[in-house]
Design a protein around this motif. Structure first.
Motif, short mmCIF file in Angstrom:
data_model
loop_
_atom_site.label_atom_id
_atom_site.label_comp_id
_atom_site.label_asym_id
_atom_site.label_seq_id
_atom_site.Cartn_x
_atom_site.Cartn_y
_atom_site.Cartn_z
N VAL A 105 43.19 106.39 117.01
CA VAL A 105 44.35 106.47 117.90
C VAL A 105 44.81 105.06 118.20
CG1 VAL A 105 43.65 108.66 118.95
CG2 VAL A 105 42.90 106.51 119.97
N VAL A 106 46.10 104.92 118.50
CA VAL A 106 46.65 103.61 118.85
C VAL A 106 46.34 103.34 120.32
CG1 VAL A 106 48.73 102.21 119.02
CG2 VAL A 106 48.51 103.87 117.16
N PRO A 107 45.58 102.28 120.62
CA PRO A 107 45.27 101.98 122.02
C PRO A 107 46.48 101.39 122.73
CG PRO A 107 44.38 100.27 120.61
CD PRO A 107 44.96 101.32 119.69
N GLU A 108 46.43 101.41 124.06
CA GLU A 108 47.57 100.92 124.84
C GLU A 108 47.78 99.42 124.65
OE1 GLU A 108 47.23 101.99 128.91
OE2 GLU A 108 47.25 104.15 128.53
N SER A 109 46.70 98.68 124.49
CA SER A 109 46.81 97.23 124.37
C SER A 109 46.33 96.77 123.01
CB SER A 109 45.97 96.54 125.46
OG SER A 109 45.93 95.13 125.24
N VAL A 110 46.96 95.72 122.49
CA VAL A 110 46.51 95.14 121.23
C VAL A 110 45.18 94.41 121.39
CG1 VAL A 110 47.70 92.93 121.50
CG2 VAL A 110 47.30 93.84 119.20
N LEU A 111 44.83 94.07 122.64
CA LEU A 111 43.56 93.41 122.92
C LEU A 111 42.57 94.44 123.43
CD1 LEU A 111 44.83 90.16 124.68
CD2 LEU A 111 43.97 90.40 122.35
N ALA A 131 42.28 98.92 117.98
CA ALA A 131 43.38 97.97 117.91
C ALA A 131 43.42 97.29 116.54
CB ALA A 131 43.24 96.92 119.02
N GLY A 132 42.26 96.91 116.04
CA GLY A 132 42.22 96.26 114.74
C GLY A 132 42.69 97.16 113.62
#
Length: 253
Positions: A174-180, A190-191
């Motif tokens: 899943v795409v997390p809310e933050s890139v970090l 994120a990666g």
């Protein structure tokens, strides 16, 4: 009515279309790679024969990128369904110009998605197809296949992390809310997810630069559902390949 079948390395996508290109049925199955003669005979009898009879289908249009099962699947379709079965390849679309060193290397999936895209959108076009591999291809202003890229898909990248660094956890894609990332799981998410998104967007930008033109950009393939809401300027077309098979069949009638 037409049965379109997209056989990929991981999944089979079957869509039945009316003569007006209305989708009447769609379903996804797992690609079988063991005991293939028995398995695909059973698959055609239990899943596709019903469709042929229910929708009075006149033909099957097939795209297959798994060479080891091609003859078995084709024979099972012909014998069980007893209707015309067509393969998607360059012999089916002789007027499709392919700008590769060896045009015969072009896979059925690239051909079908190209025809699906050209039927709906203005040229030039970039298609990002997310499956076992992530593929990005380009059609120039004349509708010629200008080339493409192939890179590891999301699940291959995920499997590689877990294989070579076995203490890392299995994670949902899943795409997390933050890139970090704030922990190991979100850092991995994120990666994996943002690197895929940025790769697609970055390659598309490079293609547009090489064309010196803005392009219609399309996102398709089984794993595209995971990132399409987070990918900028791409139209989401989950059944683009099957739609392309429909368009190719119209040329054969």
């Amino acid at each position: 009515m037409l049965i379109t079948i997209d056989i990929g390395n991981s999944n089979i996508v079957c869509v039945v279309y009316s003569n007006q290109k209305e989708s009447l049925y769609d379903k996804r199955f797992e690609t079988i790679k063991e005991n293939i003669e028995e398995a695909y005979s059973k698959f055609v009898k239990e899943e596709l024969l019903f469709l042929k009879e229910r929708y009075d289908c006149e033909a099957v249009m097939l795209s297959n990128v798994v060479p080891s099962i091609d003859k078995v699947v084709f024979s099972a379709l012909k014998e069980v369904l007893a209707i015309d079965v067509y393969r998607c390849d360059l012999s089916t679309v002789p007027n499709f110009k392919v700008m590769l060193d060896d045009p015969l290397e072009l896979g059925a999936d690239f051909i079908a998605t190209s025809y699906g895209a050209i039927a709906k959108y203005p040229l030039p076009i970039i298609v990002a197809d997310l499956g076992s591999a992530t593929k990005v291809s380009a059609l120039n202003l004349e509708g010629d296949f200008a080339g493409g890229i192939i890179m590891p898909g999301l699940r291959i990248a995920q499997d590689a992390l877990n294989r070579f660094i076995p203490h890392l956890p299995q994670i949902p894609l899943v795409v997390p809310e933050s890139v970090l990332g704030s922990d190991t799981i979100t850092a991995m998410q994120a990666g994996l997810m943002y690197s895929t998104i940025d790769s697609i967007e970055g390659i598309a930008a490079r293609i547009e630069s090489s064309f010196n033109s803005k392009c219609t950009k399309i996102l398709t393939g089984g794993l595209s559902v995971l990132i399409h809401k987070d990918t900028k300027d791409f139209v989401y077309e989950p059944y683009l390949l099957n739609e392309g098979l429909f368009e190719i069949y119209q040329l054969l009638k």
